[in-house]
Design a protein around this motif. Structure first.
Motif, PDB file in Angstrom:
ATOM      1  N   ASP A 124       0.889  -1.298   0.146  1.00 29.81           N
ATOM      2  CA  ASP A 124       0.081   0.210   0.165  1.00 29.81           C
ATOM      3  C   ASP A 124       0.931   1.289  -0.078  1.00 29.81           C
ATOM      4  O   ASP A 124       0.765   2.132   0.862  1.00 29.81           O
ATOM      5  N   HIS A 167      -2.859   0.701  11.727  1.00 29.83           N
ATOM      6  CA  HIS A 167      -2.454  -0.704  11.483  1.00 29.83           C
ATOM      7  C   HIS A 167      -0.825  -0.902  11.449  1.00 29.83           C
ATOM      8  O   HIS A 167      -0.289  -0.104  11.157  1.00 29.83           O
ATOM      9  N   PHE A 209     -11.679   0.329   0.423  1.00 30.97           N
ATOM     10  CA  PHE A 209     -11.248  -0.053  -0.812  1.00 30.97           C
ATOM     11  C   PHE A 209     -12.574  -1.261  -1.571  1.00 30.97           C
ATOM     12  O   PHE A 209     -11.974  -2.520  -1.365  1.00 30.97           O
ATOM     13  N   PHE A 231      -7.943  -1.610   5.764  1.00 31.34           N
ATOM     14  CA  PHE A 231      -7.744  -1.124   4.276  1.00 31.34           C
ATOM     15  C   PHE A 231      -7.418  -2.555   3.607  1.00 31.34           C
ATOM     16  O   PHE A 231      -8.113  -3.390   3.238  1.00 31.34           O
ATOM     17  N   GLN A 235      -2.884  -5.452   6.059  1.00 34.03           N
ATOM     18  CA  GLN A 235      -2.871  -4.161   7.204  1.00 34.03           C
ATOM     19  C   GLN A 235      -4.047  -4.485   8.402  1.00 34.03           C
ATOM     20  O   GLN A 235      -4.976  -4.390   8.045  1.00 34.03           O
ATOM     21  N   ARG A 265       2.271  13.029  10.134  1.00 34.95           N
ATOM     22  CA  ARG A 265       1.044  12.849   9.532  1.00 34.95           C
ATOM     23  C   ARG A 265       0.456  11.807  10.055  1.00 34.95           C
ATOM     24  O   ARG A 265       1.056  10.630   9.862  1.00 34.95           O
ATOM     25  N   ASP A 267      -1.672   9.168   9.818  1.00 36.09           N
ATOM     26  CA  ASP A 267      -2.514   8.282   8.649  1.00 36.09           C
ATOM     27  C   ASP A 267      -3.622   7.715   9.182  1.00 36.09           C
ATOM     28  O   ASP A 267      -3.868   7.234  10.266  1.00 36.09           O
ATOM     29  N   SER A 268      -4.933   7.911   8.223  1.00 31.45           N
ATOM     30  CA  SER A 268      -6.018   7.387   8.687  1.00 31.45           C
ATOM     31  C   SER A 268      -6.468   7.511  10.228  1.00 31.45           C
ATOM     32  O   SER A 268      -6.827   6.594  10.747  1.00 31.45           O
ATOM     33  N   GLU A 309      -4.896  13.228   9.120  1.00 28.18           N
ATOM     34  CA  GLU A 309      -5.388  12.727   7.747  1.00 28.18           C
ATOM     35  C   GLU A 309      -6.732  12.265   7.943  1.00 28.18           C
ATOM     36  O   GLU A 309      -6.796  11.034   8.240  1.00 28.18           O
ATOM     37  N   HIS A 378      -0.943  12.189  -3.058  1.00 31.86           N
ATOM     38  CA  HIS A 378      -0.529  10.471  -3.326  1.00 31.86           C
ATOM     39  C   HIS A 378      -1.805   9.744  -3.472  1.00 31.86           C
ATOM     40  O   HIS A 378      -1.905   8.789  -4.005  1.00 31.86           O
ATOM     41  N   ARG A 496      -3.901   4.460  -7.636  1.00 36.16           N
ATOM     42  CA  ARG A 496      -3.134   5.557  -7.068  1.00 36.16           C
ATOM     43  C   ARG A 496      -1.690   5.485  -7.482  1.00 36.16           C
ATOM     44  O   ARG A 496      -0.904   6.403  -7.432  1.00 36.16           O
TER      45      ARG A 496
HETATM   46  C1  GLC Z   1      -4.233   6.792   4.132  1.00 39.39           C
HETATM   47  C2  GLC Z   1      -2.972   7.012   2.941  1.00 39.39           C
HETATM   48  C3  GLC Z   1      -3.445   6.047   1.941  1.00 39.39           C
HETATM   49  C4  GLC Z   1      -3.418   4.709   2.824  1.00 39.39           C
HETATM   50  C5  GLC Z   1      -4.308   4.418   3.919  1.00 39.39           C
HETATM   51  C6  GLC Z   1      -3.941   3.084   4.735  1.00 39.39           C
HETATM   52  O1  GLC Z   1      -5.427   7.290   3.857  1.00 39.39           O
HETATM   53  O2  GLC Z   1      -3.160   8.244   2.573  1.00 39.39           O
HETATM   54  O3  GLC Z   1      -2.508   6.138   1.147  1.00 39.39           O
HETATM   55  O4  GLC Z   1      -3.769   3.597   1.634  1.00 39.39           O
HETATM   56  O5  GLC Z   1      -4.010   5.627   4.547  1.00 39.39           O
HETATM   57  O6  GLC Z   1      -2.731   3.444   5.360  1.00 39.39           O
END
Ligand code: GLC
Length: 621
Positions: A124, A167, A209, A231, A235, A265, A267-268, A309, A378, A496
């Motif tokens: 990922d 994760h 997804f 995800f 993960q 950052r 993430d999620s 994020e 990204h 992506r």
């Molecule tokens: C965030 C990231 C993305 C990733 C997801 C899982 O949304 O920007 O690219 O797939 O987290 O880590």
């Protein structure tokens, strides 16, 4: 040596007292009834103190400096750049050679997409982390990272690292231990022996997804159960109800901060806490975790920023800044996804109504933090964040965003855009680099020079928006050179990857040649950046006021007392007289005429704005 051991001890005491409640109150409410609560809290305090005392001298100095001006990141002098290490520079060591390139643009904040050890094969894009504390060997070593953060600091650039809290990869040592039957580590994850609970959760939890990784749970034979995997199946979601996960994560975060990372950052971020009957996103407990992390950082590494994020409508973002009850006690930055998506919708529709609506509904943040503004990143463009604005505009069926998504991806629309639909038949998201979505790719391919020019203007328009609207703007790698969609690696299904083109050294070599796409984009974006730096009314905490420019294609807003941005999202030249009148009526009746900073020319009362242009105007008296 400054600061002395006594200075540090004093500071640590002061911060412990200041953030004691920030640490203990959320801890008590999250873990108070847990059987190991007391032991875990003690360990947490030890972890924080140990990290603080192990912090290198230079970082202590930075902490003192930023503690004295805690809203430093609101300044208009801050500018971001985001890239993948391998695509942009090969390795972390190679990245040092690109520092002059970043400096040329005025970059002060560099977000490197995940560079931590990732699982082999699909990862990922590195977001499946196998070891949070070790640089991926393909990109270098931890020593390279320290050398890089040191060099960046000398260049005045803060390094932002992804921090994947939700994760780990399925080959992380915690996951491996769980697979080997270790109950302690099994409890680090959310594992269900039967489908009962997963089935109940699936009723209310959305899928991230749905096409490439359907469902939220994966059966893992080694643990004889269903593992929560929001995800990809590889993960594994961490179990934040376990205080040991919190303590370990705080230890990791502070260790990374001590390597010189100046921003994380998150993430999620919305996904951390889960509760039956909910979407398991943005729950109050998730905010308590983030506040706890913030408090730990404020004690041990106060110069470090947190960036959320959370791909949610702007209206739902204030809690990530600790608002309303604890401003500034959570993250300092959050992605402004709604402005991003609405600006693309404005390009598709030649109508800025959704963007205007986003701006008019945008919550005020005061000094609690600021937006991270961006044109592309990204990830895909997720249109659903605009659902609230669609409703306000009388479009509950969200036809506006469905149509925008189609514009960028549906060949039947014969548009200039070269986007690709992502998930759910394209109704949810769109992939594509800015240059491809704006028409540069199609124009170059067909030799249509006016189309190329309009494509360049559109990219500059988007940057003219995100540089002026307020917040920390981030340039996505390659946009400054007009790089188009990358080719997907063979067998890759995650679209992506289109956003991962390798740095185009040939285009970069042309960046000062105005006869080239790269030359035009680079010089125009750099010009915007340098004009922005000089205007304190573009700082993150300055007021934004929307103006009605009298045409649906126009987006107009004032910042502070003396700055006016006018953006033309249409193919038509539009008169500026209504914009000037609105500025005089709402902001400054004494404004006699206007001067465009970008072209450095006077704009007479009868002037118009060209198609796809951005003007940054200041009134003259
Ligand atoms: C965030 C990231 C993305 C990733 C997801 C899982 O949304 O920007 O690219 O797939 O987290 O880590």
């Amino acid at each position: 040596m400054f600061p002395s051991a006594l200075d540090r001890l004093e500071a640590l005491r002061r911060r412990m007292a200041a953030y004691r409640d920030g640490l203990t109150a959320p801890f008590a409410s999250l873990y108070g009834t847990h059987k190991r609560a007391d032991a875990a809290l003690l360990r947490l305090i030890q972890v924080i103190e140990t990290a603080a005392l192990a912090r290198p001298d230079a970082l202590w100095r930075l902490d003192f400096d930023r503690e004295a001006r805690p809203t430093w990141y609101l300044a208009q002098t801050e500018l971001g750049y985001c890239c993948y290490v391998d695509r942009f520079a090969g390795t972390l060591a190679g990245l040092q050679d690109r520092i002059p390139y970043l400096k040329e643009m005025g970059v002060t904040y560099l977000h490197l997409l995940p560079f931590w050890q990732r699982r082999p094969g699909a990862s990922d894009g590195g977001f499946a982390v196998s070891d949070h504390e070790r640089v991926d060997p393909s990109l270098g070593s931890n020593a390279d990272l320290i050398a890089l953060t040191t060099a960046l600091a000398e260049a005045g650039i803060t390094l932002c690292s992804d921090l994947v809290l939700n994760h780990t990869a399925d080959d992380h040592r915690w996951a491996e231990a769980a697979k080997a039957g270790d109950e302690t580590y099994r409890a680090f994850y959310r594992v269900f022996p039967t489908r009962d609970l997963p089935d109940q959760f699936e009723r209310t939890v959305p899928q991230v997804f749905p096409e490439t990784a359907p469902g939220n749970f994966t059966f893992v034979p080694e643990v004889e159960g269903w593992v929560w995997t929001s995800f990809y199946p590889y993960q594994w979601d961490l179990n934040w109800e376990n205080p040991d996960v919190l303590v370990e994560m705080v230890r990791i975060i502070l260790g990374l901060a001590n390597l010189g990372i100046g921003a994380f950052r998150l993430d999620s971020a919305p996904f951390l806490w889960k509760r039956l009957g909910t979407t398991c996103q943005n729950l109050p407990e998730t905010h308590m975790i983030l506040r706890l992390i913030r408090a730990a950082i404020s004690i041990a590494a106060p110069s470090v920023l947190l960036k959320a994020e959370a791909v949610v409508p702007s209206q739902e973002l204030p809690p990530y800044f600790g608002l309303p009850d604890a401003p500034g006690e959570e993250c300092q930055l959050a992605y402004q996804t709604s402005i991003m998506a609405a600006s693309w919708a404005a390009i598709a529709h030649q109508d800025a109504s959704l963007l205007h609506q986003v701006l008019s509904d945008m919550p005020a943040l005061g000094e609690a933090g600021t937006w991270l503004t961006y044109a592309r990143c990204h990830d895909d463009i997720g249109w659903r964040v605009l659902a609230p604005e669609c409703r306000v505009l009388g479009d509950p069926a969200e036809a506006l965003i469905t149509d925008a998504a189609r514009f960028f991806t549906d060949p039947a629309r014969s548009s200039f855009a070269r986007g690709v639909a992502f998930q759910s038949n394209g109704l949810v998201a769109t992939n594509g680099m800015a240059a491809s979505l704006c028409g540069i790719e199609a124009g170059v391919e067909t030799g249509d020079l006016p189309l190329v020019q309009r494509g360049i203007d559109r990219v500059v328009l988007l940057y003219g928006l995100i540089f002026a609207v307020g917040g920390l703007p981030v340039i996505y790698m390659g946009d400054e050179l007009g790089q188009t969609n990358a080719t997907l690696p063979p067998g890759e299904t995650d679209g992506r990857w289109l956003h991962r083109p390798a740095f185009d050294a040939a285009a970069a070599a042309q960046r000062h040649d105005p006869a080239t796409v790269a030359g035009q984009l680079f010089s125009r974006i750099v010009r915007l950046a340098s004009l922005r730096r000089a205007r304190s009314d573009l700082a993150g905490d300055q007021l934004l006021r929307l103006l009605d420019g009298g045409a649906p294609g126009l987006c107009c807003f004032a910042r502070g007392e003396g700055f006016l941005a006018v953006l033309n999202f249409s193919d038509a030249a539009l008169p500026l007289a209504p914009v000037f009148a609105a500025f005089r009526a709402m902001i400054d009746p004494a404004a006699v005429s206007f001067h465009d900073l970008i072209a450095d020319e006077a704009m007479p009362q009868t002037a118009s704005i060209d198609p796809w242009r951005v003007l940054w105007l200041i009134p003259t008296h």
